[in-house]
Design a protein around this motif. Structure first.
Motif, PDB file in Angstrom:
ATOM      1  N   GLU A 195      -6.495  -8.397  -6.980  1.00 44.68           N
ATOM      2  CA  GLU A 195      -7.834  -8.925  -6.697  1.00 44.68           C
ATOM      3  C   GLU A 195      -7.752 -10.243  -5.947  1.00 44.68           C
ATOM      4  N   SER A 196      -6.791 -11.089  -6.292  1.00 42.19           N
ATOM      5  CA  SER A 196      -6.677 -12.388  -5.627  1.00 42.19           C
ATOM      6  C   SER A 196      -6.315 -12.235  -4.150  1.00 42.19           C
ATOM      7  N   LEU A 197      -5.583 -11.168  -3.826  1.00 42.01           N
ATOM      8  CA  LEU A 197      -5.185 -10.932  -2.433  1.00 42.01           C
ATOM      9  C   LEU A 197      -6.129  -9.977  -1.706  1.00 42.01           C
ATOM     10  N   GLY A 198      -6.954  -9.270  -2.471  1.00 40.28           N
ATOM     11  CA  GLY A 198      -7.847  -8.294  -1.863  1.00 40.28           C
ATOM     12  C   GLY A 198      -7.098  -7.111  -1.276  1.00 40.28           C
ATOM     13  N   VAL A 199      -6.020  -6.688  -1.925  1.00 39.15           N
ATOM     14  CA  VAL A 199      -5.228  -5.580  -1.397  1.00 39.15           C
ATOM     15  C   VAL A 199      -6.000  -4.270  -1.469  1.00 39.15           C
ATOM     16  N   ASP A 200      -5.701  -3.385  -0.530  1.00 39.82           N
ATOM     17  CA  ASP A 200      -6.392  -2.098  -0.459  1.00 39.82           C
ATOM     18  C   ASP A 200      -5.476  -0.935  -0.826  1.00 39.82           C
ATOM     19  N   TYR A 201      -4.451  -1.214  -1.617  1.00 40.14           N
ATOM     20  CA  TYR A 201      -3.516  -0.192  -2.043  1.00 40.14           C
ATOM     21  C   TYR A 201      -3.220  -0.363  -3.534  1.00 40.14           C
ATOM     22  N   ASN A 250      -1.066  -7.481 -12.663  1.00 44.30           N
ATOM     23  CA  ASN A 250      -1.118  -6.809 -11.365  1.00 44.30           C
ATOM     24  C   ASN A 250      -2.551  -6.713 -10.858  1.00 44.30           C
ATOM     25  N   LYS A 251      -3.468  -6.407 -11.753  1.00 47.74           N
ATOM     26  CA  LYS A 251      -4.879  -6.316 -11.364  1.00 47.74           C
ATOM     27  C   LYS A 251      -5.372  -7.658 -10.841  1.00 47.74           C
ATOM     28  N   GLU A 252      -5.063  -8.728 -11.557  1.00 45.70           N
ATOM     29  CA  GLU A 252      -5.474 -10.072 -11.140  1.00 45.70           C
ATOM     30  C   GLU A 252      -4.845 -10.434  -9.788  1.00 45.70           C
ATOM     31  N   PHE A 253      -3.566 -10.113  -9.625  1.00 43.07           N
ATOM     32  CA  PHE A 253      -2.865 -10.408  -8.381  1.00 43.07           C
ATOM     33  C   PHE A 253      -3.491  -9.637  -7.216  1.00 43.07           C
ATOM     34  N   MET A 258       0.327   7.583   6.512  1.00 50.58           N
ATOM     35  CA  MET A 258       1.320   7.128   5.570  1.00 50.58           C
ATOM     36  C   MET A 258       0.578   6.561   4.358  1.00 50.58           C
ATOM     37  N   ALA A 259       0.977   6.981   3.195  1.00 48.42           N
ATOM     38  CA  ALA A 259       0.426   6.425   1.955  1.00 48.42           C
ATOM     39  C   ALA A 259       1.406   5.380   1.441  1.00 48.42           C
ATOM     40  N   TYR A 260       0.897   4.358   0.785  1.00 48.20           N
ATOM     41  CA  TYR A 260       1.786   3.347   0.243  1.00 48.20           C
ATOM     42  C   TYR A 260       1.194   2.725  -1.011  1.00 48.20           C
ATOM     43  N   PHE A 261       2.081   2.132  -1.807  1.00 49.34           N
ATOM     44  CA  PHE A 261       1.694   1.428  -3.012  1.00 49.34           C
ATOM     45  C   PHE A 261       2.780   0.406  -3.299  1.00 49.34           C
ATOM     46  N   ALA A 262       2.505  -0.477  -4.213  1.00 51.13           N
ATOM     47  CA  ALA A 262       3.486  -1.478  -4.629  1.00 51.13           C
ATOM     48  C   ALA A 262       3.723  -1.308  -6.121  1.00 51.13           C
ATOM     49  N   ALA A 263       4.874  -1.740  -6.569  1.00 47.43           N
ATOM     50  CA  ALA A 263       5.193  -1.707  -7.994  1.00 47.43           C
ATOM     51  C   ALA A 263       5.756  -3.063  -8.378  1.00 47.43           C
ATOM     52  N   SER A 264       5.434  -3.477  -9.582  1.00 50.98           N
ATOM     53  CA  SER A 264       5.858  -4.775 -10.066  1.00 50.98           C
ATOM     54  C   SER A 264       6.258  -4.660 -11.527  1.00 50.98           C
TER      55      SER A 264
END
Length: 87
Positions: free
Chosen positions: A19-25, A14-17, A1-7
């Motif tokens: 990086e702060s969470l260390g998300v892999d998507y 979004n980049k800063e957010f 399953m592929a996934y992403f988030a949108a804001s």
């Protein structure tokens, strides 16, 4: 399953957010809220989007919409949706 988030935030926020969470998507930006509007999740006056998760099939059809998203429990939500979609 592929996934992403949108804001509805800017790409930089979004980049800063992410990086702060260390998300892999990927975290996509929709600062003009056009995508949020097209999915029916835009909150008018605020210019924000509801926290809904859309599960989209390989053919592009929306299979399931989770309207009870808990940001800290999305893995559980994904499993629940997968069960819903598969029957």
């Amino acid at each position: 399953m592929a996934y992403f988030a949108a804001s509805t935030d800017t790409p930089q926020k979004n980049k800063e957010f992410a990086e702060s969470l260390g998300v892999d998507y990927p975290l996509l930006a929709d600062p003009e809220t056009k995508t949020a509007e097209s999915y029916g999740v835009r909150i008018p006056i605020l210019g924000l989007a509801k926290r809904w998760t859309f599960y989209i099939g390989k053919d592009g059809r929306v299979l399931f919409v989770d309207k009870d998203v808990k940001p800290d429990g999305e893995a559980r939500g994904a499993r629940r949706a997968e069960e819903e979609v598969e029957g």
